[in-house]
Enzyme design. Structure first.
Site, PDB file in Angstrom:
ATOM      1  N   GLU A   1      -2.839  14.173  11.811  1.00  0.00           N
ATOM      2  CA  GLU A   1      -3.848  13.839  10.816  1.00  0.00           C
ATOM      3  C   GLU A   1      -5.257  14.061  11.371  1.00  0.00           C
ATOM      4  O   GLU A   1      -5.661  13.415  12.338  1.00  0.00           O
ATOM      5  CB  GLU A   1      -3.708  12.376  10.379  1.00  0.00           C
TER       6      GLU A   1
ATOM      7  N   HIS B   1       0.525   2.728  11.987  1.00  0.00           N
ATOM      8  CA  HIS B   1       1.379   3.861  11.669  1.00  0.00           C
ATOM      9  C   HIS B   1       1.540   4.787  12.868  1.00  0.00           C
ATOM     10  O   HIS B   1       0.604   4.998  13.645  1.00  0.00           O
ATOM     11  CB  HIS B   1       0.710   4.630  10.515  1.00  0.00           C
TER      12      HIS B   1
ATOM     13  N   HIS C   1       0.869  -1.179   0.000  1.00  0.00           N
ATOM     14  CA  HIS C   1       0.000   0.000   0.000  1.00  0.00           C
ATOM     15  C   HIS C   1       0.905   1.228   0.000  1.00  0.00           C
ATOM     16  O   HIS C   1       1.709   1.423   0.902  1.00  0.00           O
ATOM     17  CB  HIS C   1      -0.875  -0.008   1.256  1.00  0.00           C
TER      18      HIS C   1
ATOM     19  N   HIS D   1      -2.025   4.623  15.126  1.00  0.00           N
ATOM     20  CA  HIS D   1      -3.354   4.423  14.571  1.00  0.00           C
ATOM     21  C   HIS D   1      -3.269   3.426  13.431  1.00  0.00           C
ATOM     22  O   HIS D   1      -2.175   3.045  13.003  1.00  0.00           O
ATOM     23  CB  HIS D   1      -3.967   5.745  14.099  1.00  0.00           C
TER      24      HIS D   1
ATOM     25  N   HIS E   1      -5.613  12.018  14.833  1.00  0.00           N
ATOM     26  CA  HIS E   1      -4.433  11.269  15.262  1.00  0.00           C
ATOM     27  C   HIS E   1      -3.258  12.241  15.215  1.00  0.00           C
ATOM     28  O   HIS E   1      -2.730  12.529  14.141  1.00  0.00           O
ATOM     29  CB  HIS E   1      -4.204  10.063  14.347  1.00  0.00           C
TER      30      HIS E   1
END
Length: 438
Positions: A344, A338, A295, A374, A368
């Site tokens: 974010e 992450h 990803h 998260h 976050h």
């Protein structure tokens, strides 16, 4: 000029273009910006969005030709808007944990609330006077602004409607914006908001830092992500009434002020330049993704960026997660677990977000902050770990993120809100130790 939603809109194409438009033929001066007498005895006025000496490729300014100049206004008096905050309150103790808010319900008296009074700040960082950072707001409103206008001297505003269309009438003309589209109004440009669908809800990013621009494409090449041609700027339009009283509300240094005017501020008959409100339909976003494995970083979904003084580390990135194909082989397809040096803030316009299919609802929000872990919840992890990895289309979904190098500080109201999800962390509680050594 009409703000009716039945009016057929015309637009100019491009982002940061040198636009030129006139509502009356011959209203734009030719060969000069400020002639001794402008056509039709209009008043030339310059709106500078950047310093005069900013590099040419960054310089933003427009000349407007109006029936009366902006200086014609009454004295300002303080105006009460306590729910719209500016910058982060350092006295607020922000827990170092993920946070989520359910969708805020529309208030019972929403029919009496217009856009200006309906803005509520969720979180903010930076400092408007220092020209860095952003604030994130929700608007909950049900009444159109009629003889009332607003101008933000602190920052530009990025609109992300979630429920109900917006008709944004600005000095440069009119934009109609539906959920799935976004709009950007530059700092210092006067506008008002009509609500043709009645009660409406959406997200706002108030950017105090460098103006939003299209991100560099790097190895992607000359095409992809949000293409400049798909942005739309208004054509010149003006309200035809003569002397008509308006209330002008101004946000200046984090405080709100109001002044009466004897005329409409939407009296620009012609304008040219590269400072303008624009709108963009996210269905035109060209998504980039992996066609082999892994990803990729979410930066490939950046629509607009506000750079900081550190290259590659944005004051704010506006990122979207639109419908797209997932085809990666031998790959955990949702975004990975992450911890990020960037902070974010995420919202959902419609559909589901693939990393949190259950608890994250349209109109909700999550935060976050920097170095707060998260990632996918238990349901998303189990599904992605065992799914058949055939090509998969994520459809009917639009999530977005305001990502900033600065830590977001939620307001006291947001920290004590009844829609704050106190059980958010429980979505990861079922992730067991699965280590099975040979």
């Amino acid at each position: 000029m009409s703000s009716s939603h039945t009016t057929e809109r015309r637009y100019q194409s491009g982002f940061g273009n040198e636009y030129a438009t006139e509502a009356v033929a011959g209203a734009l001066p030719q060969g000069r910006n400020s002639p001794q007498r402008a056509p039709f005895d209009l008043y030339p006025e310059l709106i500078s969005g950047t310093a005069f000496t900013a590099p040419r490729h960054e310089n933003r300014r427009s000349w407007v030709y109006r029936r009366q100049p902006s200086v014609v206004a009454g004295r300002y008096k303080p105006y009460a808007q306590a729910s719209w905050r500016t910058g982060g309150d350092r006295e607020v103790a922000v827990p170092p944990e993920p946070m989520r808010w359910h969708p805020a319900p529309l208030p019972a008296n929403v029919a009496d609330i217009d856009f200006v009074d309906g803005v509520h700040t969720l979180a903010a960082n930076g400092d408007a006077d220092a020209q860095l950072g952003i604030a994130v707001h929700m608007y909950l409103a049900g009444r159109s602004m009629e003889k009332r206008a607003f101008v933000n001297a602190d920052g530009e505003i990025l609109f992300v409607p979630q429920q109900g269309r917006l008709v944004i009438t600005s000095e440069m003309g009119v934009l109609e914006v539906k959920p799935g589209e976004i709009a950007l109004v530059p700092r210092g440009v006067v506008f008002k908001v009509a609500l043709p669908d009645g009660p409406s809800r959406g997200y706002l990013c108030e950017n105090y830092g460098a103006q939003f621009r299209l991100p560099e494409l790097g190895p992607i090449g000359s095409n992809g992500l949000a293409n400049a041609r798909d942005f739309q700027a208004p054509v010149a339009a003006y309200e035809h009434e003569g002397e008509v009283a308006y209330e002008l509300v101004k946000k200046f240094g984090g405080r709100f002020w109001t002044a009466p005017t004897s005329h409409s501020p939407f009296n620009v008959v012609a304008w040219h330049g590269n400072l303008s409100p624009v709108k963009y339909d996210t269905v035109n976003f060209m998504t980039i993704g992996s066609i082999s494995f892994d990803h990729p970083d979410p930066s490939i979904f950046t629509v607009l960026t506000s750079p900081s003084d550190t290259p590659g580390t944005a004051n704010c990135d506006f990122v979207i997660f639109p419908p797209r194909w997932l085809v990666m082989e031998n790959t955990f397809r949702p975004p990975w677990y992450h911890r990020n040096v960037m902070s974010e803030f995420m919202g959902l316009v419609y559909g589901e977000y693939d990393a949190k299919p259950g608890g994250f609802k349209p109109g909700g929000a999550s935060l976050h902050n920097a170095m707060v872990p998260h990632g996918p919840d238990e349901e998303a992890f189990d599904k992605a770990s065992h799914m058949d990895l055939k090509p998969q289309k994520l459809d009917n979904t639009l999530a977005f993120m305001f990502e900033s190098r600065y830590r977001f500080i939620p307001t006291e109201a947001a920290l004590n809100s009844p829609v704050l999800d106190d059980d958010y962390a429980d979505c990861w509680a079922g992730l067991k130790d699965q280590f099975k050594p040979a």
